[in-house]
Design an enzyme around this catalytic site. Structure first.
Site, mmCIF file in Angstrom:
data_model
loop_
_atom_site.group_PDB
_atom_site.id
_atom_site.type_symbol
_atom_site.label_atom_id
_atom_site.label_comp_id
_atom_site.label_asym_id
_atom_site.label_seq_id
_atom_site.Cartn_x
_atom_site.Cartn_y
_atom_site.Cartn_z
ATOM 1 N N PRO A 2 0.728 -1.189 0.041
ATOM 2 C CA PRO A 2 0.132 -0.053 0.082
ATOM 3 C C PRO A 2 0.818 1.300 -0.051
ATOM 4 C CG PRO A 2 -0.422 -1.346 1.815
ATOM 5 C CD PRO A 2 0.786 -2.074 1.190
ATOM 6 N N GLU A 3 0.524 2.426 -0.820
ATOM 7 C CA GLU A 3 1.060 3.462 -0.726
ATOM 8 C C GLU A 3 0.474 4.588 0.355
ATOM 9 O OE1 GLU A 3 2.866 4.931 -4.216
ATOM 10 O OE2 GLU A 3 2.951 3.090 -5.203
ATOM 11 N N LYS A 55 3.761 4.985 5.622
ATOM 12 C CA LYS A 55 3.168 3.949 5.569
ATOM 13 C C LYS A 55 2.546 3.358 7.028
ATOM 14 C CE LYS A 55 5.201 2.864 1.338
ATOM 15 N NZ LYS A 55 6.296 2.245 0.437
ATOM 16 N N ARG A 266 13.583 -1.929 -7.551
ATOM 17 C CA ARG A 266 12.094 -1.554 -7.646
ATOM 18 C C ARG A 266 11.821 -1.004 -9.003
ATOM 19 N NH1 ARG A 266 9.835 -0.128 -3.056
ATOM 20 N NH2 ARG A 266 7.865 -0.490 -3.939
#
Ligand code: ZN
Length: 285
Positions: A2-3, A55, A266
């Site tokens: 989740p961002e 987060k 990433r």
């Protein structure tokens, strides 16, 4: 993962369900949380507020304790009425907070700890509000200075550093660089200071646009499609570059490139024509 926008929306939903109301039940599979509850019963305390920091999700209780949870990949919070059927099996339950009307259930929450105000301020892993692009306390000028201090790192990697900026995840990273016309592999030392300011301004704007009321769960940066029509389709449909390898750039038609970046490998997406390196060099996709 989740961002920041997802955690912000989760915090808003929990705030509406819990804030200002007395806790009538608390359970957890985390021994440290139940031990805290044994010593400072949360039942009878009010949930004072719920906030997101990057987060992390923070639930503040009137007794002075703060429950900090990080959802990592698989954690989630759901809100149910009493007697309503849960959407995950009970074995996934990690934390339950009840009030007279509602039950908040943290499923598969991997990280949870109880803080005092002092230990919260000292927990270096939980960003202070001034670092969070969604916080009213966010200081954009200071964020630009923090970015520019990482001169020998690639800009897209620096945008993910939680001590530089909180709330920007991997999808936003590529989108922010595209909108700013900055190559994600450009070293920060090669950026002009005004480019860093444009990146930070776009980080704030794009993430904030995704936490407006009714904005849904899906990240939207590209307004070429109506938000409501995107939920069943390819996530890339609502984005400029993320998830769009070999599809035409929405601005110039060049095919979007994809490459792994940084020590965490990433994935990064970009348009080589709209996002040129300062020296004109090419980065292979
Ligand atoms: Zn382009």
């Amino acid at each position: 993962m989740p961002e920041g926008d997802t955690i912000f929306r989760t915090a808003r939903a929990l705030r509406r369900a819990l804030a200002g109301k007395p806790v009538t039940g608390f359970r957890s599979t985390f021994p440290l949380l139940t031990r805290f509850d044994d010593d400072n019963s949360l039942v009878g305390q009010l949930v004072e507020s719920v906030e997101s920091r990057g987060k992390w999700l923070l639930i503040h209780f009137s007794g002075g304790g703060t429950l900090a949870t990080h959802l990592l990949m698989n954690g989630s919070w759901h809100i149910y009425r009493h007697g309503e059927r849960w959407q995950q099996p009970r074995i996934n339950m990690r934390i339950v907070i009840e009030n007279a009307e509602l039950i908040a259930v943290g499923f598969r929450v991997p990280v949870a700890r109880m803080h005092t105000a002092l230990s919260l301020a000292r927990d270096a892993k939980i960003p202070q509000p001034v670092l969070d692009v969604l916080s009213a306390e966010f200081d954009a000028e200071a964020a630009v200075r923090r970015v520019l201090a990482h001169c020998d790192e690639e800009i897209a990697d620096v945008l993910l550093h939680q001590e530089v900026l909180a709330g920007v995840g991997n999808v936003f990273k590529s989108e922010i660089c595209f909108v700013a016309g900055v190559n994600p592999f450009c070293l920060v030392g090669g950026l002009r200071p005004e480019q860093a300011a444009v990146l930070i301004a776009n980080a704030q704007r794009l993430v904030a646009a995704n936490v407006q009321e009714g904005s849904g769960d899906q990240i939207v940066t590209y307004g070429g499609r109506k938000r409501r029509t995107t939920h069943e389709s390819d996530p890339g449909e609502s984005l400029f570059v993320y998830g769009r390898k070999d599809e035409p750039c929405r601005r110039c038609g060049e095919l979007i490139r994809k490459r792994l970046q940084g020590s965490d490998a990433r994935v990064t997406f970009w348009c080589a024509r709209c996002q040129q390196m300062p020296d004109g060099s090419d980065v292979d996709g």
